[in-house]
Write a protein that holds these residues in place. Sequence first.
Motif, PDB file in Angstrom:
ATOM      1  N   GLU A 132      37.044  50.250  32.776  1.00 23.86           N
ATOM      2  CA  GLU A 132      37.007  49.943  31.345  1.00 23.86           C
ATOM      3  C   GLU A 132      38.365  49.492  30.806  1.00 23.86           C
ATOM      4  O   GLU A 132      38.449  48.586  29.976  1.00 23.86           O
ATOM      5  CB  GLU A 132      36.552  51.202  30.610  1.00 23.86           C
ATOM      6  N   LEU A 133      39.444  50.108  31.275  1.00 28.20           N
ATOM      7  CA  LEU A 133      40.778  49.810  30.769  1.00 28.20           C
ATOM      8  C   LEU A 133      41.482  48.692  31.527  1.00 28.20           C
ATOM      9  O   LEU A 133      42.588  48.308  31.168  1.00 28.20           O
ATOM     10  CB  LEU A 133      41.641  51.072  30.804  1.00 28.20           C
ATOM     11  N   GLY A 134      40.878  48.194  32.603  1.00 29.68           N
ATOM     12  CA  GLY A 134      41.469  47.091  33.348  1.00 29.68           C
ATOM     13  C   GLY A 134      42.629  47.502  34.231  1.00 29.68           C
ATOM     14  O   GLY A 134      43.572  46.744  34.410  1.00 29.68           O
ATOM     15  N   TRP A 135      42.554  48.694  34.817  1.00 33.77           N
ATOM     16  CA  TRP A 135      43.636  49.197  35.647  1.00 33.77           C
ATOM     17  C   TRP A 135      43.415  48.912  37.122  1.00 33.77           C
ATOM     18  O   TRP A 135      44.190  49.391  37.958  1.00 33.77           O
ATOM     19  CB  TRP A 135      43.803  50.691  35.464  1.00 33.77           C
ATOM     20  N   ASN A 136      42.394  48.171  37.487  1.00 36.70           N
ATOM     21  CA  ASN A 136      42.107  47.936  38.908  1.00 36.70           C
ATOM     22  C   ASN A 136      43.271  47.265  39.617  1.00 36.70           C
ATOM     23  O   ASN A 136      43.692  47.698  40.688  1.00 36.70           O
ATOM     24  CB  ASN A 136      40.843  47.085  39.058  1.00 36.70           C
ATOM     25  N   ARG A 137      43.798  46.210  39.043  1.00 34.92           N
ATOM     26  CA  ARG A 137      44.886  45.477  39.699  1.00 34.92           C
ATOM     27  C   ARG A 137      46.171  46.298  39.785  1.00 34.92           C
ATOM     28  O   ARG A 137      46.781  46.384  40.852  1.00 34.92           O
ATOM     29  CB  ARG A 137      45.122  44.149  38.995  1.00 34.92           C
ATOM     30  N   PRO A 138      46.638  46.939  38.702  1.00 38.67           N
ATOM     31  CA  PRO A 138      47.857  47.752  38.838  1.00 38.67           C
ATOM     32  C   PRO A 138      47.708  48.890  39.852  1.00 38.67           C
ATOM     33  O   PRO A 138      48.650  49.194  40.577  1.00 38.67           O
ATOM     34  CB  PRO A 138      48.090  48.304  37.430  1.00 38.67           C
ATOM     35  N   LEU A 139      46.535  49.493  39.928  1.00 34.47           N
ATOM     36  CA  LEU A 139      46.343  50.558  40.915  1.00 34.47           C
ATOM     37  C   LEU A 139      46.334  49.999  42.332  1.00 34.47           C
ATOM     38  O   LEU A 139      46.867  50.621  43.254  1.00 34.47           O
ATOM     39  CB  LEU A 139      45.049  51.310  40.628  1.00 34.47           C
ATOM     40  N   ALA A 140      45.748  48.825  42.512  1.00 33.12           N
ATOM     41  CA  ALA A 140      45.765  48.197  43.840  1.00 33.12           C
ATOM     42  C   ALA A 140      47.186  47.808  44.226  1.00 33.12           C
ATOM     43  O   ALA A 140      47.581  47.942  45.392  1.00 33.12           O
ATOM     44  CB  ALA A 140      44.847  46.981  43.851  1.00 33.12           C
ATOM     45  N   GLU A 141      47.972  47.333  43.269  1.00 33.56           N
ATOM     46  CA  GLU A 141      49.375  47.006  43.555  1.00 33.56           C
ATOM     47  C   GLU A 141      50.164  48.258  43.917  1.00 33.56           C
ATOM     48  O   GLU A 141      51.027  48.226  44.790  1.00 33.56           O
ATOM     49  CB  GLU A 141      50.006  46.303  42.352  1.00 33.56           C
ATOM     50  N   GLY A 142      49.885  49.350  43.274  1.00 32.37           N
ATOM     51  CA  GLY A 142      50.541  50.606  43.610  1.00 32.37           C
ATOM     52  C   GLY A 142      50.160  51.105  44.993  1.00 32.37           C
ATOM     53  O   GLY A 142      50.963  51.727  45.688  1.00 32.37           O
ATOM     54  N   ARG A 143      48.922  50.827  45.396  1.00 38.41           N
ATOM     55  CA  ARG A 143      48.483  51.227  46.738  1.00 38.41           C
ATOM     56  C   ARG A 143      49.272  50.528  47.832  1.00 38.41           C
ATOM     57  O   ARG A 143      49.418  51.072  48.927  1.00 38.41           O
ATOM     58  CB  ARG A 143      46.996  50.894  46.928  1.00 38.41           C
TER      59      ARG A 143
END
Length: 173
Positions: free
Chosen positions: A71-82
């Motif tokens: 909902e908040l659009g955090w998919n990309r930042p979390l993938a970058e952190g991974r």
Amino acid sequence: MDNDDPARAALADARAVSRTSPGRRRGTGRSRARARDQLLGRNRGGYSGPGNDPERDPQRLGPLLAGYVEELGWNRPLAEGRVFSDWAQLVGADVAAHCTPQTLRDGELRIVAESTAWASQLRLLAATLLARLVAELGPTVVTKLHVSGPSGPSWKHGAWSVHGARGPRDTYG
């Protein structure tokens, strides 16, 4: 009707007492309303009934956070952190032992190898590494790899360093 019936007389006396005793009547009305609300599912506390009640029952944290992340659009930042946190799992333990990810900007990942020999090997493995990263993180997180070997210390710090200056050595005279 016969007024000599003791049951009817007791019932009439009980009705008269209930009409004249306001404290008892108020408590009974509240408990009746509370019982009615519980039966209709409008209770504010207590047991919500059998079965899953998503509004009141505790929820598992994983699906709940997945919904918020989406909902908040955090998919990309979390993938970058991974990329940085799960580096060994993404590229393999043997490769991760000899290189580390440095920066990830606009899909370009900079990797620093521990030696020039490993830098050469990683350049040859770049397509395989990129395919692994794309398979794990998605096609838009990492799009290009830059591999470099070890470098000596630099006197430049950050994007705002002065070009042409020699660092701390330029004040020696």
